[in-house]
Design an enzyme around this catalytic site. Structure first.
Site, mmCIF file in Angstrom:
data_model
loop_
_atom_site.group_PDB
_atom_site.id
_atom_site.type_symbol
_atom_site.label_atom_id
_atom_site.label_comp_id
_atom_site.label_asym_id
_atom_site.label_seq_id
_atom_site.Cartn_x
_atom_site.Cartn_y
_atom_site.Cartn_z
ATOM 1 N N GLU A 273 0.625 -1.132 -0.011
ATOM 2 C CA GLU A 273 0.138 -0.048 0.007
ATOM 3 C C GLU A 273 0.798 1.200 -0.095
ATOM 4 O OE1 GLU A 273 -3.012 0.228 -0.526
ATOM 5 O OE2 GLU A 273 -3.839 -1.834 -0.482
ATOM 6 N N TYR B 138 -6.839 5.857 4.262
ATOM 7 C CA TYR B 138 -6.738 5.047 3.164
ATOM 8 C C TYR B 138 -6.038 3.776 3.789
ATOM 9 C CZ TYR B 138 -6.575 2.433 -1.129
ATOM 10 O OH TYR B 138 -6.609 1.572 -2.038
ATOM 11 N N ASP C 11 -10.725 6.582 -1.684
ATOM 12 C CA ASP C 11 -9.779 7.364 -2.234
ATOM 13 C C ASP C 11 -10.390 7.900 -3.568
ATOM 14 O OD1 ASP C 11 -10.371 4.902 -3.882
ATOM 15 O OD2 ASP C 11 -8.304 4.643 -4.080
#
Ligand code: SF4
Length: 351
Positions: A40, A123, A141
């Site tokens: 990520e 996020y 997002d």
């Protein structure tokens, strides 16, 4: 969509589609929070295809939290070399050390604890807590904001924080009672491959029957995304950096001054912060030694206040000095470069 039956059908359609059509990515074969975290962070500002190569090498070399926490900084930066935005990996190492000391080396398991780690925002915390630990926390997002605004045919401006908060509640409602990992990754892939910003492929969309914008024919008008266009004052430290009689300039790859060259500048409050940030980004020590003056440049919707300093590049430590030569220019070479007007003004401060 407030009917529970509708939500369950939406989840089922999305997840069945994801199982068949979802992207086969290396980090999707694990529930290891560390591996998901690495992926990520790499995916922030970097394309999926690029990340694939870096991800595998990074995990082979630093397979767990402890190895990252203890690793030599040069090694960590070397593994990141080419991905850019080096602050990301520096924060990762700090967070790994935080996990070692505060959690005994065990990755924290909830959204609220993960988000407290260095460099982790909403996020990433949602992604890790849902994919690794099955927490019902929806990811928000650009992709999911776009999908939701179309599904609900909502005109809210997604550039606003209050819209993001409202859509977070919608996502958290939609994810209830299902597999959070599959749901979030399904939404990510739907946004990446079907419900794209331009020309969404509604014909192949697994949730088309729920989509109010598609029914109304408004999908290509959404989402509303209006950035604040009022004049904004931005304050920079802008450095005229010299090494061996040449000046350090960078080419802007995007944004306001795309393809134009300029001096390095950061929105920081002190020369020391500038020096630290420069080191994070380029792996080079610099020393700012003289303040020149503030130079103002007015764009259509923002004002740059550039506090110009003179400085020198002190060293060229490995591993990130390979591109140094292409960033250094003599004064006569600079005259030939396309330099932004704002930074042409800065050139007047060259002694
Ligand atoms: S039907 Fe079209 S606009 Fe609606 S969610 Fe699917 S792809 Fe997006």
């Amino acid at each position: 969509m407030c009917n529970l039956m509708d939500i369950e059908k939406f989840q089922k359609n999305l997840i069945e589609w994801y199982k068949k059509e979802g992207r086969d990515l290396p980090w999707r074969h694990t529930r290891d929070p560390y591996a998901i975290w690495v992926s990520e962070i790499m995916l922030q500002q970097t394309q999926v295809d690029t990340v694939k190569k870096y991800y595998t090498r990074f995990l082979r070399t630093l397979p767990d939290i402890a190895s990252l926490a203890e690793a030599d900084e040069d090694l960590v930066f070397k593994l990141w070399e080419g991905l850019g935005y080096y602050r990301r990996v520096r924060h990762m190492q700090e967070a790994a050390r935080q996990i070692m000391t505060e959690y005994g080396g065990h990755f924290p398991e909830t959204y609220d604890t993960i988000i407290r780690l260095k460099g982790i925002g909403a996020y990433t915390s949602s992604a890790i807590s849902s994919i690794a630990f099955g927490q019902e926390k929806g990811v928000i997002d650009g992709n999911t904001l776009r999908i939701l605004s179309r599904i609900y045919d909502r005109q809210d401006n997604i550039a606003l924080e209050k819209t993001k908060k409202a859509y977070q509640l919608l996502m958290d409602e939609l994810i209830q009672g299902t597999d959070p990992s599959m749901f979030n990754q399904g939404m990510m892939d739907l946004g990446a491959g079907i419900c794209t910003p331009r020309h969404p492929d509604c014909e192949h969309c697994p949730v088309r029957s729920f989509c109010k914008a598609h029914a109304a024919g408004t999908e290509c008008l959404l989402p509303v995304n209006i950035k604040n266009t009022s004049k904004t004052d931005l304050y920079y430290i802008t450095a005229i950096l010299k090494k061996d009689g040449k000046y350090f300039l960078i080419k802007n790859n995007d944004g306001l001054l795309e393809n134009l060259y300029g001096f390095v500048q950061y929105e920081v409050e002190s020369p020391v912060s500038f020096e630290e940030m420069f080191y994070e980004n380029y792996g080079l020590s610099v020393r700012l030694y003289e303040y020149c003056k503030e130079i103002k440049h007015v764009f259509s919707h923002r004002i740059w206040h550039m506090n110009v300093y003179l400085g020198e590049i002190m060293d060229t430590p490995e591993p990130m000095n390979e591109s140094l030569s292409v960033c250094l220019y003599t004064e006569s070479e600079m005259a030939e470069l396309p330099i932004s007007t704002a930074h042409r003004k800065v050139c007047t401060q060259i002694p």
